[in-house]
Design a protein around this motif. Structure first.
Motif, mmCIF file in Angstrom:
data_model
loop_
_atom_site.group_PDB
_atom_site.id
_atom_site.type_symbol
_atom_site.label_atom_id
_atom_site.label_comp_id
_atom_site.label_asym_id
_atom_site.label_seq_id
_atom_site.Cartn_x
_atom_site.Cartn_y
_atom_site.Cartn_z
ATOM 1 N N PRO A 33 0.795 -1.237 0.000
ATOM 2 C CA PRO A 33 0.000 0.000 0.000
ATOM 3 C C PRO A 33 0.823 1.281 0.000
ATOM 4 O O PRO A 33 0.530 2.209 -0.760
ATOM 5 N N LYS A 34 1.863 1.361 0.840
ATOM 6 C CA LYS A 34 2.671 2.583 0.870
ATOM 7 C C LYS A 34 3.368 2.803 -0.476
ATOM 8 O O LYS A 34 3.458 3.928 -0.982
ATOM 9 N N GLY A 35 3.879 1.713 -1.073
ATOM 10 C CA GLY A 35 4.529 1.836 -2.371
ATOM 11 C C GLY A 35 3.562 2.308 -3.445
ATOM 12 O O GLY A 35 3.922 3.141 -4.296
ATOM 13 N N MET A 36 2.339 1.786 -3.432
ATOM 14 C CA MET A 36 1.338 2.238 -4.394
ATOM 15 C C MET A 36 0.984 3.698 -4.167
ATOM 16 O O MET A 36 0.827 4.468 -5.113
ATOM 17 N N ALA A 37 0.861 4.090 -2.889
ATOM 18 C CA ALA A 37 0.564 5.488 -2.576
ATOM 19 C C ALA A 37 1.671 6.395 -3.104
ATOM 20 O O ALA A 37 1.405 7.460 -3.688
ATOM 21 N N ASP A 38 2.925 5.980 -2.919
ATOM 22 C CA ASP A 38 4.054 6.782 -3.401
ATOM 23 C C ASP A 38 4.051 6.870 -4.923
ATOM 24 O O ASP A 38 4.316 7.934 -5.493
ATOM 25 N N GLN A 39 3.755 5.747 -5.599
ATOM 26 C CA GLN A 39 3.751 5.750 -7.059
ATOM 27 C C GLN A 39 2.648 6.642 -7.610
ATOM 28 O O GLN A 39 2.879 7.447 -8.523
#
Length: 287
Positions: free
Chosen positions: A179-185
């Motif tokens: 989730p955090k990686g998707m939010a950053d992307q």
């Protein structure tokens, strides 16, 4: 003959090559236009080569060797520049690496993965590991760094390139990262849009049939050269410059743009999805 200036051999191969070309040209008493006489290239093209910003085409390298009496030096080494430019990329991608730096506009359609120009390091690493599962960590790092270097075009002045990207809904709803990686992307896409560097659109799953149901595409236009199209599959890519075929791709891209959501609606949905992932929520569908 003017005194030879010291050329720093520790600089990049393209920069060293370009500096050597400029020194040889000036030593011969030739202007940019003078060296190009009898060729099909323009002054700005040669100036870019001398600054290390463009590679030397083989025919121009041969022309320079004849004009400067350099015994084939520039022909022998022009491929070294090409190889140096594509570090971390496939050989088939070399023309795109050069072209996108000089492009006036870039229009891209990515149905399966976030385009390399927009990827965060985490996303780039995930894509590289998925497509090259046996790569060592240092090889993955090289490829990721190469993608991050491409994105430096968005840090330049606000003039070029104008970048328009159409993304499939699945890139937002089917996460390939935590989730955090998707939010950053997704926040990366939002940040570039807010800075007026890119224009994103989304194509929803329920969209009617359109020309690009199969395949990705990048269409590039230039101030000093004809437009180019680049298409890619898993381990290969093709650069297309045939005018009639390029025009077909551009018409298809315009039709795709017509069935996509508006940039404003798309940005709002991307922003909402980014916030959702940040808060631990998973947007199953955008519509």
């Amino acid at each position: 003959m003017p005194r030879r200036r010291d050329i720093d051999g520790s600089t990049s191969v393209p920069t060293f090559y370009g500096a050597e070309l400029r020194w040889k040209r000036e030593a011969a008493g030739l202007s940019l236009e003078g060296l190009l006489e009898g060729s099909f290239y323009g002054k700005s093209y040669l100036s870019d080569i001398e600054r290390g910003e463009r590679r030397m085409p083989l025919d121009l390298a041969r022309h320079a060797d004849r004009a400067l009496d350099t015994d084939g030096f520039f022909e022998r080494h022009c491929e070294d520049v090409r190889r140096a430019r594509r570090t971390g990329h496939g050989e088939y991608f070399a023309d795109v690496l050069e072209a996108e730096k000089c492009a006036k506009t870039i229009e891209e359609w990515c149905p399966d993965v976030f385009p390399g120009l927009l990827q965060t390091p985490e996303c780039a690493a995930a894509v590289v590991r998925a497509t090259h599962p046996l790569s060592l960590d240092e090889e993955v790092e090289t490829k990721v760094n190469a993608r991050m270097e491409r994105a430096e075009i968005f840090q330049r002045s606000h003039t070029t390139p104008a970048y328009w990207v159409i993304l499939d809904e699945s890139l937002i709803t089917d996460p390939i990262l935590p989730p955090k990686g998707m939010a950053d992307q997704l926040s990366r896409v939002v940040e570039l849009t807010d800075r007026r560097r890119i224009v994103p659109q989304l194509v929803l799953r329920k969209t009617a049939p359109h020309p690009f149901m199969i395949g990705s595409v990048m269409v590039m236009t230039f101030l000093d050269a004809p437009p180019l199209v680049y298409t890619e599959s898993l381990h290969s890519g093709v650069t297309i410059d045939d005018p009639a075929l390029v025009e077909e791709y551009r018409r298809s891209y315009d039709r795709l743009r017509a069935v996509a959501l508006s940039p404003e609606t798309s940005l709002a949905m991307i922003r909402t999805a980014a916030e959702g992932y940040r808060n631990g929520e998973h947007p199953n569908r955008l519509e």
